[in-house]
Design a protein around this motif. Structure first.
Motif, mmCIF file in Angstrom:
data_model
loop_
_atom_site.group_PDB
_atom_site.id
_atom_site.type_symbol
_atom_site.label_atom_id
_atom_site.label_comp_id
_atom_site.label_asym_id
_atom_site.label_seq_id
_atom_site.Cartn_x
_atom_site.Cartn_y
_atom_site.Cartn_z
ATOM 1 N N ARG A 34 8.709 -25.483 13.185
ATOM 2 C CA ARG A 34 9.812 -24.425 13.248
ATOM 3 C C ARG A 34 10.475 -24.525 14.705
ATOM 4 N NH1 ARG A 34 7.580 -19.354 13.859
ATOM 5 N NH2 ARG A 34 7.674 -19.907 15.965
ATOM 6 N N ARG A 161 3.809 -8.433 8.003
ATOM 7 C CA ARG A 161 5.131 -9.682 7.667
ATOM 8 C C ARG A 161 6.429 -8.740 7.728
ATOM 9 N NH1 ARG A 161 1.910 -12.414 2.588
ATOM 10 N NH2 ARG A 161 0.280 -13.025 3.925
ATOM 11 N N ARG A 167 10.851 -9.448 14.116
ATOM 12 C CA ARG A 167 10.290 -10.156 15.308
ATOM 13 C C ARG A 167 11.135 -11.593 15.347
ATOM 14 N NH1 ARG A 167 6.658 -14.693 16.772
ATOM 15 N NH2 ARG A 167 4.897 -13.792 15.836
ATOM 16 N N LYS A 205 6.417 -8.998 21.211
ATOM 17 C CA LYS A 205 7.199 -10.265 20.788
ATOM 18 C C LYS A 205 8.868 -9.770 20.672
ATOM 19 C CE LYS A 205 3.749 -13.579 19.966
ATOM 20 N NZ LYS A 205 2.913 -14.268 19.005
HETATM 21 P P1 ATP Z 1 4.579 -17.845 17.907
HETATM 22 O O1 ATP Z 1 5.632 -18.698 18.173
HETATM 23 O O2 ATP Z 1 4.605 -16.198 18.151
HETATM 24 O O3 ATP Z 1 3.229 -18.137 18.085
HETATM 25 P P2 ATP Z 1 4.053 -18.554 14.916
HETATM 26 O O4 ATP Z 1 4.868 -18.742 13.933
HETATM 27 O O5 ATP Z 1 3.221 -19.661 15.506
HETATM 28 O O6 ATP Z 1 4.939 -17.842 16.069
HETATM 29 P P3 ATP Z 1 1.592 -17.207 14.647
HETATM 30 O O7 ATP Z 1 1.410 -15.488 14.412
HETATM 31 O O8 ATP Z 1 1.252 -17.954 15.831
HETATM 32 O O9 ATP Z 1 3.255 -17.249 14.453
HETATM 33 O O10 ATP Z 1 1.223 -17.588 13.346
HETATM 34 C C1 ATP Z 1 1.014 -19.351 12.999
HETATM 35 C C2 ATP Z 1 1.587 -19.433 11.598
HETATM 36 O O11 ATP Z 1 0.634 -18.972 10.624
HETATM 37 C C3 ATP Z 1 2.830 -18.965 11.128
HETATM 38 O O12 ATP Z 1 3.765 -19.987 11.700
HETATM 39 C C4 ATP Z 1 2.760 -18.755 9.668
HETATM 40 O O13 ATP Z 1 2.774 -19.695 8.974
HETATM 41 C C5 ATP Z 1 1.140 -18.244 9.535
HETATM 42 N N1 ATP Z 1 1.026 -16.813 9.651
HETATM 43 C C6 ATP Z 1 0.856 -16.135 10.726
HETATM 44 N N2 ATP Z 1 0.881 -14.658 10.357
HETATM 45 C C7 ATP Z 1 1.010 -14.486 9.220
HETATM 46 C C8 ATP Z 1 1.021 -13.567 8.095
HETATM 47 N N3 ATP Z 1 0.761 -12.132 8.528
HETATM 48 N N4 ATP Z 1 1.072 -13.789 6.925
HETATM 49 C C9 ATP Z 1 1.258 -15.067 6.558
HETATM 50 N N5 ATP Z 1 1.572 -16.030 7.433
HETATM 51 C C10 ATP Z 1 1.118 -15.894 8.613
#
Ligand code: ATP
Ligand code: MG
Length: 449
Positions: A34, A161, A167, A205
């Motif tokens: 992303r 979520r 966020r 965040k």
């Molecule tokens: P950041 O930039 O904050 O790290 P991130 O998208 O990488 O954002 P993370 O919390 O590190 O978010 O999680 C990594 C990935 O895991 C997410 O992009 C998503 O695909 C998946 N994920 C994380 N938390 C959840 C959740 N609660 N439910 C479903 N998928 C989740």
């Protein structure tokens, strides 16, 4: 196929290649994809693979069992770490927070299906290109946060979520898709089932993002009602006086927007006036007064931050800044030294930032004057530092030992005398001289006897 030029860091590509060379599939996945598509710097690079954790451990020299029961092994390369997680699907969710079990699966698509939002459900490697079965790339272009699959189901599985949606929209300046937003409104109360630590991570965040004003969105969607009900009360509290043009809640949001994106500073602004509703008194002219609100805010901030399981150092700093956020003194160097002593030298620059943000979040009455005043305070603070003027016991020309050499026994009296000397020196730095201070202390001792 999309014409997307994604570059993976060397280590990530190496991990993927090693897995592929050994007959497994592997992709960079989730937030990192992303972010690179958006031209942002990813926080971390996660890898998803068909290899089982035991195979990952076998293929890499240095690994840590981070969450092995969920399929996650951390691979260490030099001083960097990468989470490598086996393709998995989450079992049934019974409590709005945890799947009953996770199951390893064969297909990438099944793994992407368990992820929260379409923009977080994309994977990439050089060989296969972008894997985007749920239209994440389209949603990135449209700037939309949309659940993968049915929002009611997905947000019911894991209520965190709900907060993550806001966020991400605050971080990326994205809209939340209508259907997802409707589900949020309905399911927001389920956030009460989520642990304080997980809530806290997402809330921080959100407030340190480029758009902390999306907190108001969280309020409108019924989210703060569950995780920060004190803010809801602030939004419902007007401020009828010449200084303010906003409700307490709107003023809070303006001040959060007006300060650097730092955890302590943004939390301070979020909570600096949280005690105002409780202290509000309307006089016979209809004018609102908030006497004593700083102290109430300190107490409430303490309770709120402990409830959120915030770390002690952050709580300590935020409380100091809230306590003094309304401290006013004339712009004279003597007063600046006194304030530095009170607030703490290291916290003083933040104190100025807090007063500046607080001023920026008010109406125009007296604003320019106050900002000029704060500029002057900042200069004077610089002068105190430049001239290394004494504002703490540490900088005093005498120590406890010196005081005791005058014949005093160890005890609280020694500290009290040192503080009297410090008071003298804060008013007049020239007096920070050993013999002068010892004579001064002798005079006090004699007076007392
Ligand atoms: P950041 O930039 O904050 O790290 P991130 O998208 O990488 O954002 P993370 O919390 O590190 O978010 O999680 C990594 C990935 O895991 C997410 O992009 C998503 O695909 C998946 N994920 C994380 N938390 C959840 C959740 N609660 N439910 C479903 N998928 C989740
Ligand atoms: Mg991440």
């Amino acid at each position: 196929m999309y014409e997307i030029n994604i570059e993976l860091p060397e280590h990530v590509d190496n991990i993927i290649k090693i897995l592929e060379d050994n007959g497994y599939e592997a992709y960079a996945v989730g937030g990192c994809i992303r972010d690179v598509i958006l031209g942002r710097t990813p926080n971390d690079w996660d890898i998803t693979t068909s290899a089982l954790p035991k195979d990952v451990k076998r293929l890499f020299k240095r690994t840590v069992d981070t969450g092995i029961e969920h399929g996650t092994v951390t691979v260490l390369i030099n001083d960097k770490s990468y989470e490598v997680t086996t393709y998995r699907t989450d079992g049934e969710y019974k409590d709005s927070r945890h799947p009953e079990n996770v199951e390893f699966v064969k297909e990438l698509k099944e793994d992407l299906l368990r992820r929260d939002f379409t923009i977080n459900a994309m994977a990439f490697n050089y060989e296969k290109g972008l894997q985007d079965p749920f239209g994440g790339y389209e949603d990135l272009k449209k700037k939309v946060i949309r659940c993968v699959g049915n929002p009611m189901e997905r947000l019911s599985e894991d209520a965190l979520r709900i907060l993550r949606a806001v966020r991400f929209s605050a971080q990326l300046s994205f809209e939340i898709d209508e259907e997802t937003e409707n589900a949020i409104r309905i399911l927001a109360p389920n956030l009460s089932k989520i642990s304080a630590e997980r809530i806290c991570t997402e809330l921080i965040k959100l407030i340190v993002s480029d758009h902390p004003e999306y907190l108001k969105k969280a309020y409108e969607l019924g989210i703060t009602k569950v995780i920060l009900p004190e803010l809801d009360i602030a939004f419902k509290t007007p401020q009828n006086n010449k200084y303010h043009i906003y409700s307490v809640g709107d003023h809070i949001i303006k001040t959060v927007q007006s300060i650097k994106a730092d955890k302590v500073l943004r939390l301070t602004m979020l909570l600096h006036d949280i005690g105002k509703p409780e202290s509000r008194k309307t006089d016979s002219d209809g004018v609102d007064h908030f006497k004593g609100h700083a102290e109430i805010s300190v107490e409430m901030a303490d309770a709120i931050l402990k409830r959120l399981k915030m770390d002690n150092d952050t709580i300590r700093k935020v409380k100091i800044l809230i306590k003094y956020h309304d401290l006013r003194f004339p712009a004279e160097i003597k007063n600046v030294r006194r304030a530095m002593n009170k607030i703490g030298t290291e916290m003083f620059p933040d104190f100025i930032k807090v007063q500046t943000a607080d001023t920026l979040g008010k109406g125009d009455y007296g604003k320019e004057k106050m900002l000029e005043h704060l500029e002057r305070i900042k200069e004077l603070y610089g002068d105190v530092l430049k001239e290394n003027q004494c504002v703490t016991l540490k900088q005093l020309a005498i120590t406890g030992k010196d005081v005791m050499s005058l014949g005093l026994k160890p005890g609280p009296a020694v500290g009290e005398l040192l503080n009297e000397a410090l008071n003298l020196v804060i008013d007049d730095p020239e007096k920070n001289e050993k013999q002068y201070l010892l004579n001064y202390i002798l005079r006090i001792i004699h007076k007392k006897v």
